[in-house]
Scaffold this active site. Structure first.
Site, PDB file in Angstrom:
ATOM      1  N   LEU A   1       0.830  -1.209   0.000  1.00 58.42           N
ATOM      2  CA  LEU A   1       0.000   0.000   0.000  1.00 58.42           C
ATOM      3  C   LEU A   1       0.864   1.258   0.000  1.00 58.42           C
ATOM      4  CD1 LEU A   1      -2.851  -1.108   2.460  1.00 58.42           C
ATOM      5  CD2 LEU A   1      -2.804  -1.218  -0.041  1.00 58.42           C
TER       6      LEU A   1
ATOM      7  N   ASP B   1       0.558  -9.774  -4.425  1.00 56.02           N
ATOM      8  CA  ASP B   1       1.812  -9.002  -4.471  1.00 56.02           C
ATOM      9  C   ASP B   1       1.590  -7.713  -5.268  1.00 56.02           C
ATOM     10  OD1 ASP B   1       4.369  -8.129  -4.083  1.00 56.02           O
ATOM     11  OD2 ASP B   1       5.317  -9.555  -5.458  1.00 56.02           O
TER      12      ASP B   1
END
Lengths: 337, 450
Positions: B67, B323
């Site tokens: 993130l 991922d």
């Protein structure tokens, strides 16, 4: 009157065979046999121009060529510059040192800047494989690859093949042995594309650590691969047997540090092209090297400067071949390739 | 916003946690699942989601995403990343700690959790670092990180190179029953590689990464897990050899789990050629050297992809994880060597993975399990990845057959970096419900809600 005749004669445009239209020269993988043959014919015509008393033709007058070299080079850069100038193009040379690349300008922004300057042809050498493809993707100008990383060096391969053809009159069926740092050699790779297309029998020779892993024994699984017929040999004596052409590639000291080799000395003992080894090849064998040479490491000085060597001829042919190639991309109609 | 009462009507409910796969209604109330059965009566004031012809399953759980916040907000933020997650059908995402500052202290973990509470669209579970500064020298304060709420430890992107430190990490973390998530890569074999070692790398003159780079460390980690009894989780496995090593380890009862990404399950090294059709040995075009296909571990050969798919099918590979690695345009608009590793994957995961179901290589039930019940088991959360009564009201409704063209510019993630741009995927999220609230609805063609 005499003066006019003279001038007409020296500036007479060359009459090369019509080349297929092409926008970029990135590698030889997208060249057909016919196109390579056509480049050779045009090179013949350009060679004639280089033999004239006044070496200047107006073919590319008003066209601008920018050479951008992000890696050191003498012969390739000068060769392109000379080729462009003989054809009356305006040639501007940019090197990475002293340019805005040193200030960290990205290749993308450099490309846009060159575009804004209305260059017709960008000749680029870059340490990263694929950099000219990136440039070609973003530019309207023609891009000529003057060497990209460990990928390709198509103009070198064309001049190499032109030199072979000059001596043998053909490439079909020639036994060409390339010895040295195959793994990292862009010259070797582009020659592979060109030579296999033209029907030469290519043998690659190097210690296994300097060969691409997928060219080695058990991992060579792709039968339909264009290089499937290429022979791989780790013993130089066997690779040289009956060769028509021997091409030695530059071996860099870094290979020793990176663990590919125990020492340059041992490499030289096992792989150096010596007079004794050269005797295993055919009597009329040509010895070639794309330069710059490490004499005494990959090639013995006696061989490099001996009767079979065409290394200087390669350089001379390089100018003519690049004239032909520059001419080939500057055409009024673009193929979009 | 308060949780709504939501009735999802007439969908094909797939809930692998209960081996459920049949048409039913699902009722959510006060943020939890109240009932899943046929013909539930419409409660007063409930919002209806028509799911006829659609699949209804627990919200997806992603064990591995980036993130980027704090520190790399130009690439992604918790706000944009969790919106992208919702668009992709994910209701829980585990955030890797390779932020700036790194997630090696409770302060960073608490920051991520607070940001997620304030700005997040779905649940964020942070992962902490294994070592201080992810430098691979000394263990991070794992106990404090565990108290702060991390679900595992990883120096993601950086393998724990020191075998003894890995041993200590596995042993120490076993006290908290939390896994060490390792990016298996022997750097000496990686050697600055940028793609898979093989014919494509040779073709492109790019430095290749051999399968051994991954497998040698996988073998080490399996051995250390057996030695310590600590849980090791292998991130994004990519090779046939890894799958075989894990299969044997599991047979012997070693506490090892692993994940595979949608891209390693569906794409090969040939994506770097940047082709759009044509033969694999056709000449390169200026579209070659596709930096969007640059990811670590690299996209591998077809034989590896087949082995990874089989590993996921037979349960050797426990879960699918994205991922998700968002990057700026400039990180990819450069030469292949310069380009950043990573694929923005949250918004294309389902569409990519469903190709495995459509082609008959993966039962849909198993696929959904690998994105719901399996990662929930990994997290030891019996309220996630299930539609059991009382579970979190996290539901995704998707159309398994809707075809759509990927347009990276339409991503809500800041990372537009996908090798799938312009390709057509079959299968699309129609609505995502998190904690009893509709957090994503497909614009236009969404389900009829009223």
């Amino acid at each position: 009157m005499t003066a006019t005749t003279q001038s007409m004669k020296t500036t007479a445009p060359v009459q090369p065979s019509p080349l297929p239209l092409r926008r970029n020269i990135l590698d030889l993988d997208d060249y057909s046999v016919e196109e390579i043959a056509s480049v050779f014919q045009t090179t013949d015509a350009m060679k004639e121009v280089l033999g004239r008393e006044i070496r200047k033709v107006p073919t590319l007058r008003g066209k601008s060529i920018i050479t951008v070299f992000y890696e050191a080079s003498t012969r390739t850069r000068v060769s392109f510059e000379q080729a462009g100038k003989v054809l009356s193009a305006d040639v501007i040379n940019v090197s990475s040192s002293g340019s805005s690349a040193e200030k960290g300008e990205s290749l993308y922004n450099t490309a846009l800047t060159l575009q804004a300057m209305n260059a017709d042809i960008i000749v680029m050498r870059h340490p990263h494989s694929g950099a000219p493809y990136f440039l070609a993707r973003h530019l309207k100008a023609s891009v000529i690859n003057a060497g990209d990383g460990t990928h390709a060096h198509p103009t070198q391969a064309l001049l190499d093949m032109y030199t072979m053809r000059g001596h043998f009159g053909r490439l079909q069926g020639l036994k060409v042995t390339i010895v040295g740092d195959i793994l990292y050699s862009r010259v070797g790779r582009s020659n592979l594309w060109g030579l296999t297309k033209m029907g030469a029998e290519v043998t690659l020779c190097a210690p296994p650590t300097l060969l691409p892993p997928d060219f080695l024994g058990s991992r060579r699984a792709l039968e339909e691969h264009p290089f499937a017929a290429v022979k791989v040999e780790t013993k130089v004596e066997r690779a040289l047997e009956d060769a028509n052409v021997v091409m030695a590639l530059r071996l860099q000291l870094e290979r020793q540090k990176a663990g590919h080799l125990p020492s340059l000395r041992e490499y030289s003992r096992l792989y150096c092209i010596t007079p004794k080894r050269l005797a295993l090849a055919r009597p009329d064998v040509l010895v070639m090297h794309p330069g710059p040479m490490n004499e005494g490491i990959e090639i013995d000085p006696e061989v490099a400067h001996g009767a079979q060597s065409v290394i200087e001829e390669q350089v001379t042919n390089g100018v003519a071949a690049r004239m032909a190639l520059l001419y080939g991309v500057v055409t009024p109609v673009r193929s979009g390739r | 916003m308060k949780p709504q009462t939501i009735l999802i009507k007439g969908g094909r409910v797939i809930d692998p946690s209960r081996s459920h796969d049949s048409v039913a209604d699902a009722l959510l109330k006060d943020g939890v699942v109240v009932a899943v059965r046929r013909n539930i009566a419409m409660p007063d004031g409930a919002r209806i989601v028509e799911a006829k012809g659609l699949v209804v399953c627990p919200g997806f759980v992603d064990l591995h995403c980036h993130l980027r916040e704090p520190g790399y907000e130009d690439k992604e933020t918790i706000a944009t990343g969790t919106r992208a997650a919702a668009k992709g059908g994910f209701t829980t995402v585990c955030a890797m700690p390779n932020t700036r500052p790194l997630g090696d202290s409770p302060a960073t973990v608490e920051y991520v959790l607070r940001k997620a509470r304030e700005e997040g669209t779905v649940r964020v579970l942070p992962i902490g670092c294994v070592t201080k500064g992810s430098m691979g020298q000394e263990l991070a304060e794992m106990g404090e990180l565990a108290q702060a709420g991390v679900i595992g430890f990883s120096d993601d992107g950086r393998p724990v190179n020191d075998a003894n430190l890995m041993r200590q990490a596995l042993s120490y973390s076993s006290a908290f029953r939390l896994p060490i998530i390792n990016h298996c890569q022997v750097d000496e074999l990686f050697q600055g590689g940028v793609m898979n070692e093989g014919w494509v790398a040779t073709r492109l003159g790019l430095r290749g990464v051999p399968n051994s780079s991954e497998e040698a460390m996988v073998a080490r980690d399996i051995s250390l897990a057996a030695l310590t009894g600590g849980r090791v989780h292998l991130a994004h496995v990519s090779t046939a050899g890894t799958v075989e090593l894990v299969r044997r380890a599991k047979e012997q009862g070693v506490p090892v789990t692993c994940e595979a990404t949608p891209h390693h399950l569906t794409l090969t090294e040939e994506a770097a050629l940047g082709r759009n059709g044509g033969g694999r040995f056709d000449p390169l075009t200026p579209q070659g050297y596709n930096t969007y296909a640059k990811v670590n571990p690299p996209l591998r050969s077809q034989a590896d992809v087949d082995a990874v798919v089989e590993g996921l099918r037979d349960g050797t590979i426990d879960v699918v994880a994205t991922d998700h690695a968002p990057h700026n345009t400039v990180d990819k608009q450069c030469t292949f060597a310069e380009a950043a590793f990573g694929i923005s994957g949250l918004e294309t995961a389902l569409g990519s993975l469903l190709s495995l179901a459509h082609s008959g290589r993966m039962p849909l039930l198993r696929l959904v399990e690998a994105m719901t019940a399996a990662p929930a088991r990994f997290l030891k959360r019996d309220d996630l990845g299930t539609l059991a009564k009382g579970a979190a009201g996290d539901v995704v409704v998707f159309d398994p057959d809707a075809e759509w063209k990927v347009d990276a510019r339409q991503f809500v993630s800041k990372g537009k970096n996908t090798p799938l741009d312009g390709t057509t995927l079959r299968g699309r999220v129609v609505a995502t419900i998190y904690g009893g609230q509709v957090v994503y609805e497909q614009a236009g063609g969404g389900p009829k809600t009223r």
